[in-house]
Design an enzyme around this catalytic site. Structure first.
Site, PDB file in Angstrom:
ATOM      1  NE  ARG A 168      46.274  48.997  74.561  1.00  0.00           N
ATOM      2  CZ  ARG A 168      46.398  49.577  74.896  1.00  0.00           C
ATOM      3  NH1 ARG A 168      47.449  50.650  73.951  1.00  0.00           N
ATOM      4  NH2 ARG A 168      45.527  50.543  74.640  1.00  0.00           N
ATOM      5  CG  HIS A 212      51.576  50.733  78.935  1.00  0.00           C
ATOM      6  ND1 HIS A 212      50.131  52.213  78.199  1.00  0.00           N
ATOM      7  CD2 HIS A 212      51.584  50.635  77.293  1.00  0.00           C
ATOM      8  CE1 HIS A 212      50.275  52.040  76.754  1.00  0.00           C
ATOM      9  NE2 HIS A 212      51.049  51.119  76.405  1.00  0.00           N
ATOM     10  CD  GLU A 269      56.066  55.978  77.734  1.00  0.00           C
ATOM     11  OE1 GLU A 269      54.694  56.506  78.918  1.00  0.00           O
ATOM     12  OE2 GLU A 269      56.535  57.233  78.313  1.00  0.00           O
ATOM     13  CG  ASP A 270      52.279  54.411  74.149  1.00  0.00           C
ATOM     14  OD1 ASP A 270      52.765  53.425  75.834  1.00  0.00           O
ATOM     15  OD2 ASP A 270      50.999  54.733  74.756  1.00  0.00           O
ATOM     16  NE  ARG A 300      48.469  54.106  70.851  1.00  0.00           N
ATOM     17  CZ  ARG A 300      49.258  55.126  71.927  1.00  0.00           C
ATOM     18  NH1 ARG A 300      49.192  54.474  72.963  1.00  0.00           N
ATOM     19  NH2 ARG A 300      49.745  56.060  71.672  1.00  0.00           N
ATOM     20  CG  LEU A 315      42.100  52.841  72.010  1.00  0.00           C
ATOM     21  CD1 LEU A 315      43.343  52.300  72.251  1.00  0.00           C
ATOM     22  CD2 LEU A 315      41.062  51.748  71.914  1.00  0.00           C
ATOM     23  CG  ASP A 328      44.516  56.458  71.658  1.00  0.00           C
ATOM     24  OD1 ASP A 328      44.052  57.263  72.972  1.00  0.00           O
ATOM     25  OD2 ASP A 328      43.558  55.889  71.525  1.00  0.00           O
ATOM     26  CB  CYS A 353      51.471  58.449  77.919  1.00  0.00           C
ATOM     27  SG  CYS A 353      51.105  58.091  79.246  1.00  0.00           S
TER      28      CYS A 353
HETATM   29  C1  CIR Z   1      45.744  54.001  74.741  1.00  0.00           C
HETATM   30  O1  CIR Z   1      44.856  53.353  75.536  1.00  0.00           O
HETATM   31  O2  CIR Z   1      46.306  53.547  74.353  1.00  0.00           O
HETATM   32  C2  CIR Z   1      45.724  55.533  75.146  1.00  0.00           C
HETATM   33  N1  CIR Z   1      44.177  55.702  75.348  1.00  0.00           N
HETATM   34  C3  CIR Z   1      46.277  55.863  76.323  1.00  0.00           C
HETATM   35  C4  CIR Z   1      47.635  55.488  76.177  1.00  0.00           C
HETATM   36  C5  CIR Z   1      48.813  55.681  77.302  1.00  0.00           C
HETATM   37  N2  CIR Z   1      50.355  55.375  76.868  1.00  0.00           N
HETATM   38  C6  CIR Z   1      50.677  55.103  78.409  1.00  0.00           C
HETATM   39  O3  CIR Z   1      50.789  54.908  79.272  1.00  0.00           O
HETATM   40  N3  CIR Z   1      52.367  55.159  77.591  1.00  0.00           N
END
Ligand code: CIR
Length: 253
Positions: free
Chosen positions: A131, A161, A65-66, A85, A18, A60, A248
């Site tokens: 999110r 985020h 981290e997410d 995700r 993404l 992704d 991340c």
């Molecule tokens: C997303 O859109 O989920 C990934 N392309 C990028 C996630 C970045 N994560 C973060 O800032 N903790």
């Protein structure tokens, strides 16, 4: 101080990740090199780094981290707020069982991604974002309170985020950009303001008294150096193309 980190090797499928960055497709081989350099930098800060294998089914998934929030007392497995995700956290319980006695999970209809959560001592700021929804925030705060922590909500306006625009560097120093600079919730901190032309660098990470910053943002580097930190610059250009920054790419605990 942190002693460990968990990272996930990027998969070739990362080119389908993404993004809203408009910076073009990532170069996979370069991304692998940059990821290896990132691991070396964490190790140089004294961390023992667990490297999980690439998960090609989830473009992704290198942005690990997410998918979990790791604290001194518990882990909370997240429930990502975007369809592609959603299944990324599937193997996290097994991984985290080696390190945590208490593992909680955010469940539907609550969604939360830990890129929206910033730890400041025993308090956690949680971004309400595209999110992370209100039900997710409430679940996270409920779990944190079971362990004596507290949480509060920050409503996001423009960024993906919370930590896209904020980084806590310990010792009351907070890196902030854009919508967060004048936010009432953060005025008790010593704010290191990041100019809009370097906003990507607001996503930097404190690791054991050193700060890892992305390569190519001299004003940010100087502001953090002037605040008394040692700096390691890391080039993460291929992850920037997917809206991902330094924080991340790892879970640090
Ligand atoms: C997303 O859109 O989920 C990934 N392309 C990028 C996630 C970045 N994560 C973060 O800032 N903790």
């Amino acid at each position: 101080m942190y002693s460990r980190a968990i990272v996930r090797t990027p998969g070739k499928s990362m080119v389908n990740g993404l993004t809203s960055a408009g910076l073009g497709l990532p170069d996979y081989d370069l991304a692998l090199d940059q990821h290896a350099e990132y691991i070396r930098a964490l190790e140089a800060c004294g961390l023992d780094v667990l490297v999980l294998p690439a998960d090609e089914g989830h473009p992704d998934s290198t942005f690990i981290e997410d998918v979990a929030l790791l604290t001194g007392k518990c882990a909370i497995i997240m429930n990502p707020g975007v369809a592609s995700r959603k299944e990324e956290p599937a193997d996290m319980r097994t991984v985290l069982m080696d390190y945590f006695s208490y593992i909680h999970e955010v469940r539907d209809p609550g969604t939360a991604e830990a890129g929206d959560i910033m730890m400041v001592g025993t308090h956690f700021y949680i971004g309400l974002s595209a999110r992370t929804n209100e039900r997710g925030v409430r679940q996270v705060i409920g779990y944190l309170e079971q362990h004596g922590y507290s949480g509060s909500v920050i409503t996001l306006k423009n960024v993906l985020h919370l930590k896209t625009g904020l980084a806590y560097l310990e010792r009351n120093n907070l890196v902030a950009s854009g919508e967060f600079v004048s936010n009432e919730a953060f005025q008790q901190f010593n704010i290191l303001t990041i100019d809009s032309d370097e906003s990507y660098a607001a996503n930097c990470i404190w690791v054991n008294n050193r700060v890892l910053v992305p390569t190519g943002f001299p004003k940010t580097r100087k502001a953090i150096e002037d605040a008394g930190y040692l700096i390691t610059e890391i080039n993460v250009s291929e992850f920037q193309k997917l809206d991902g920054g330094l924080s991340c790419l790892s879970l640090r605990f």
